[in-house]
Design an enzyme around this catalytic site. Structure first.
Site, short mmCIF file in Angstrom:
data_model
loop_
_atom_site.label_atom_id
_atom_site.label_comp_id
_atom_site.label_asym_id
_atom_site.label_seq_id
_atom_site.Cartn_x
_atom_site.Cartn_y
_atom_site.Cartn_z
N ASP A 1 -7.99 3.87 2.31
CA ASP A 1 -8.22 1.95 2.11
C ASP A 1 -6.87 1.68 2.02
OD1 ASP A 1 -9.71 0.05 1.22
OD2 ASP A 1 -8.80 0.62 -0.97
N ASP B 1 -6.28 -2.55 0.80
CA ASP B 1 -6.19 -3.36 -0.14
C ASP B 1 -6.31 -2.45 -2.09
OD1 ASP B 1 -6.40 -5.17 1.28
OD2 ASP B 1 -8.50 -5.36 1.72
#
Ligand code: BG6
Ligand code: MG
Length: 212
Positions: free
Chosen positions: A9, A11
């Protein structure tokens, strides 16, 4: 080795954009006269922009048409991108860079699996524009985490089966998405609390101990 690819991922895992998301949603909410705080912002972690807007609008008195919702999401995104312009390679922690380099040196393929449509812009800002082998993000998906689509696409782009991929996530929705994709997961930050991940990381470099 247990894994052939790691899907990160973006953020909250590779870099921190929480504050910028918060400031941009807060500005939109203030203009609409909707209450918004950091706790509500935490509920937006990992989910798509339009799904986030629906949560922001839970406390809105009126209703917005589909076109008005699109316009509100665009308004938030323009504010957010203005804030992202401040980001630079200084926003990439040396520990993250060193760990990524060490994983690559072990022969692992590295991909991004992010809900964001700004993923490529953010990667450029922090100096990782050309770094990852593949990028799966909000521009090639239609369903928001916890749907597994973004990770399934990342694995397809890498040419790998789900069983040999490890997902690294800071959002509970992302850990659920990894499970739904049939992938192991490593939780960092907020995602640790969901208790569903294969591994929990205290710090990013702990990842080196998960990959064997
Ligand atoms: C995720 C963030 O990475 O991307 C969410 O955790 C955000 O908070 C989502 O809503 C979509 O981002 P963007 O950049 O497409 O608005
Ligand atoms: Mg995240």
């Amino acid at each position: 080795m247990k894994y052939q690819g790691i899907i990160f991922d973006l953020d909250g895992v590779i870099c921190s954009t929480d504050r910028y998301h918060y400031l941009a949603w807060k500005a939109l909410a203030d203009r609409l006269g909707v209450y918004f705080d950091e706790q509500i912002n935490n509920r937006l972690r990992g989910i798509s922009r339009m799904a986030s807007l629906d949560i922001v609008l839970e406390r809105y008195d009126g209703t917005l048409s589909a076109a008005e919702k699109e316009a509100a999401a665009t308004e938030k995104n323009e504010l957010y991108r203005e804030l992202l312009r401040q980001m630079s390679p200084a926003d990439l922690a040396p520990e993250v860079r060193q760990t990524l380099d060490a994983l690559r040196a072990r022969g692992l393929l590295l991909a991004i699996g992010s809900s964001s449509k700004n993923a490529k812009f953010i990667l450029q800002q922090i100096g990782l524009g050309d770094y990852f082998d593949k990028i799966s993000d909000g521009t090639n998906t239609t369903r928001s985490k916890p749907d597994p689509e973004v990770f399934q696409k990342a694995a397809q782009f890498l040419g790998l089966a789900p069983e040999v991929c490890l997902v690294v996530e800071d959002a509970a929705a992302g850990i659920e998405a990894a499970r739904a994709a049939g992938m192991d997961s490593a939780a960092i930050g907020d995602a640790v609390n969901c208790g569903l991940a294969t591994y929990t990381l205290t710090r990013f470099s702990d990842l080196l101990g998960c990959v064997g």
